[in-house]
Design a protein around this motif. Structure first.
Motif, mmCIF file in Angstrom:
data_model
loop_
_atom_site.group_PDB
_atom_site.id
_atom_site.type_symbol
_atom_site.label_atom_id
_atom_site.label_comp_id
_atom_site.label_asym_id
_atom_site.label_seq_id
_atom_site.Cartn_x
_atom_site.Cartn_y
_atom_site.Cartn_z
ATOM 1 N N ARG A 1 -55.313 -62.962 -101.360
ATOM 2 C CA ARG A 1 -56.122 -64.094 -100.885
ATOM 3 C C ARG A 1 -57.097 -63.668 -99.789
ATOM 4 N NH1 ARG A 1 -51.146 -64.916 -98.847
ATOM 5 N NH2 ARG A 1 -50.887 -65.102 -96.599
ATOM 6 N N PHE B 1 -67.220 -62.169 -105.686
ATOM 7 C CA PHE B 1 -66.494 -62.674 -106.852
ATOM 8 C C PHE B 1 -67.444 -63.400 -107.796
ATOM 9 C CE2 PHE B 1 -64.220 -65.764 -109.379
ATOM 10 C CZ PHE B 1 -63.381 -64.901 -110.060
ATOM 11 N N GLU C 1 -63.258 -68.671 -120.591
ATOM 12 C CA GLU C 1 -62.699 -69.950 -120.132
ATOM 13 C C GLU C 1 -63.757 -71.051 -120.212
ATOM 14 O OE1 GLU C 1 -61.185 -70.002 -116.097
ATOM 15 O OE2 GLU C 1 -59.706 -71.522 -116.645
ATOM 16 N N GLY D 1 -57.728 -73.242 -105.658
ATOM 17 C CA GLY D 1 -58.568 -72.041 -105.701
ATOM 18 C C GLY D 1 -59.883 -72.338 -106.389
ATOM 19 N N SER D 2 -60.584 -73.375 -105.886
ATOM 20 C CA SER D 2 -61.754 -73.917 -106.591
ATOM 21 C C SER D 2 -62.971 -73.003 -106.529
ATOM 22 C CB SER D 2 -62.097 -75.280 -105.998
ATOM 23 O OG SER D 2 -62.150 -75.184 -104.582
ATOM 24 N N GLY D 3 -63.071 -72.138 -105.527
ATOM 25 C CA GLY D 3 -64.222 -71.229 -105.426
ATOM 26 C C GLY D 3 -65.527 -71.999 -105.523
ATOM 27 N N LYS E 1 -66.792 -74.263 -113.002
ATOM 28 C CA LYS E 1 -66.111 -74.718 -114.218
ATOM 29 C C LYS E 1 -65.784 -76.207 -114.122
ATOM 30 C CE LYS E 1 -64.141 -70.156 -114.747
ATOM 31 N NZ LYS E 1 -63.002 -69.325 -114.308
ATOM 32 N N ILE F 1 -59.443 -77.284 -103.299
ATOM 33 C CA ILE F 1 -58.637 -76.607 -102.266
ATOM 34 C C ILE F 1 -58.905 -75.110 -102.369
ATOM 35 C CG2 ILE F 1 -56.286 -76.147 -101.430
ATOM 36 C CD1 ILE F 1 -55.425 -78.741 -102.921
ATOM 37 N N SER G 1 -61.448 -70.239 -98.891
ATOM 38 C CA SER G 1 -62.809 -69.857 -98.520
ATOM 39 C C SER G 1 -63.617 -71.093 -98.147
ATOM 40 C CB SER G 1 -63.482 -69.118 -99.687
ATOM 41 O OG SER G 1 -64.838 -68.887 -99.374
ATOM 42 N N ALA H 1 -57.257 -74.558 -97.246
ATOM 43 C CA ALA H 1 -55.805 -74.343 -97.118
ATOM 44 C C ALA H 1 -55.355 -73.281 -98.115
ATOM 45 C CB ALA H 1 -55.050 -75.647 -97.390
ATOM 46 N N PHE I 1 -52.998 -72.652 -100.986
ATOM 47 C CA PHE I 1 -52.325 -73.572 -101.905
ATOM 48 C C PHE I 1 -50.844 -73.216 -102.121
ATOM 49 C CE2 PHE I 1 -54.895 -70.873 -104.981
ATOM 50 C CZ PHE I 1 -53.841 -70.048 -105.356
ATOM 51 N N THR J 1 -55.944 -67.568 -111.837
ATOM 52 C CA THR J 1 -55.452 -67.226 -110.504
ATOM 53 C C THR J 1 -53.924 -67.198 -110.502
ATOM 54 O OG1 THR J 1 -57.458 -68.188 -109.557
ATOM 55 C CG2 THR J 1 -55.642 -67.830 -108.041
#
Ligand SMILES: C[S@@+](CC[C@H](N)C(=O)[O-])C[C@H]1O[C@@H](n2cnc3c(N)ncnc32)[C@H](O)[C@@H]1O
Length: 326
Positions: free
Chosen positions: A34, A45, A60, A85-87, A91, A108, A111, A136, A138, A161
């Protein structure tokens, strides 16, 4: 000013320092993946997702593009999407476009820069959607933001992930997400599949060297946070596929014998010794279904792309979860 809520926790730098010392003191040195994702890591990324070798994002998106309408059928103003881990949330746009009556979106991520950029872009595109970003970890989430109690929560966990966790930790995380989303929870989760070794390794060791830069950025982040300690040029990126464990491992290999002073300690590296920075476990559709069931989910529909490279699973909490606890 930050637009994201922050779940209270020990100072991020103190936690980072403790995790570095713990990881680099192990026989097989390691760092938690992380920590790749500071502002620079999130940017790298995004670059990785556009590389010709990096099939997971394209595969995906192909699945979500084909099945978003089906996945979002019956989603109305009493529903919220909670993404782990939405980055960049790229998507998610496919799901949001297919669910125009959705009430709220809760991304969430560790970053904050990724969350802030995504929020700005998505609120321009969906002005009526309530967006509640949460900075946060996760794996350590106490609760969701207040105000979501009356909504049905649809978890979204793309990007495979989940593959960064070994089976025991993945099972524990899937169970805790089930509890977080109850009652009537669902989880739409993207999972990378076992395939030929060349395709797998190339996705984590691209010709342009972007994944190498992403991997090395974790040492640069340590330097930026705690003062210059690592000579990053003395480490090189390594990606291998461990067939027995069905996982890609990324390591940073010391090019020479050296001792690094960091956080008031000395860490010795032999020539060729590595720091294990990330595992990406690969599943079969059946194998992931078994894991999800062990974590208390029922497996609904599963979709794959045309090449069978990547899967998206629609997991449903058993109906007993809908009854309030006695
Ligand atoms: C592989 S990327 C996937 C990004 C995006 N969801 C996608 O599918 O393209 C992993 C994302 O999860 C975030 N992340 C990794 N570990 C995390 C953790 N323990 N808690 C919160 N976010 C995490 C990273 O910051 C990054 O944005």
């Amino acid at each position: 000013m930050s637009l994201a809520a922050r779940i209270p926790e020990p100072s991020p730098d103190a936690q980072f320092a403790a995790d570095i010392v713990r990881g680099l003191s192990r026989r097989q040195k390691s760092l938690p993946s992380r920590y790749f994702y500071d502002a620079r890591g999130s940017e790298l990324f995004e670059e990785i997702t556009r590389l010709p070798e990096y099939y997971p994002t394209r595969s995906e998106i192909e699945v979500l593009d084909a099945h978003a309408t089906r996945l979002m059928r019956n989603v109305g103003p009493d529903h919220a999407i909670v993404e782990l881990g939405s980055g960049s949330s790229r998507k998610t746009e496919l799901l949001l476009d297919a669910a125009p009556r959705l009430s709220a979106y809760v991304p969430i991520d560790v970053s904050e820069t990724a969350l802030t950029e995504a929020r700005q872009r998505l609120s321009a595109r969906h002005p009526r959607l309530r967006i509640w970003p949460v900075v946060a970890d996760f794996t350590d989430l106490g609760a969701l933001p207040a105000g979501l109690e009356m909504t049905s929560k649809i978890g979204f966990f793309p990007g495979s992930t989940i593959g960064n966790f070994d089976a025991g930790d993945a099972r524990a995380l899937l169970s805790s997400v089930r509890r977080l989303l109850q009652p009537r929870g669902r989880l739409i989760i993207g999972v990378d599949l076992v395939k030929d070794v060349d395709t797998l390794v190339a996705a984590y060791d691209d010709r342009a060297g972007v994944t190498a830069a992403f991997n090395l950025n974790i040492l640069e982040r340590i330097n930026r946070t705690f003062g210059h300690t690592f000579d990053v040029t003395t480490f090189r990126h390594v990606a291998i596929y461990d067939k027995a464990l069905s996982r890609i491992e990324m390591h940073l290999e010391s090019r020479r014998e050296q001792t690094v002073r960091l956080l008031d300690r000395w860490f010795r590296f032999e020539r060729g010794e590595t720091i294990h920075t990330e595992s990406s476990h690969k599943y079969t559709v059946a194998g992931f279904g078994d894991l999800a069931r062990e974590a208390g989910w029922e497996v609904g529909e599963t979709f794959t792309d045309q090449k069978g490279f990547f899967s998206v699973h629609d997991l449903v909490a058993p109906s007993s979860m809908a009854r309030p606890a006695a």
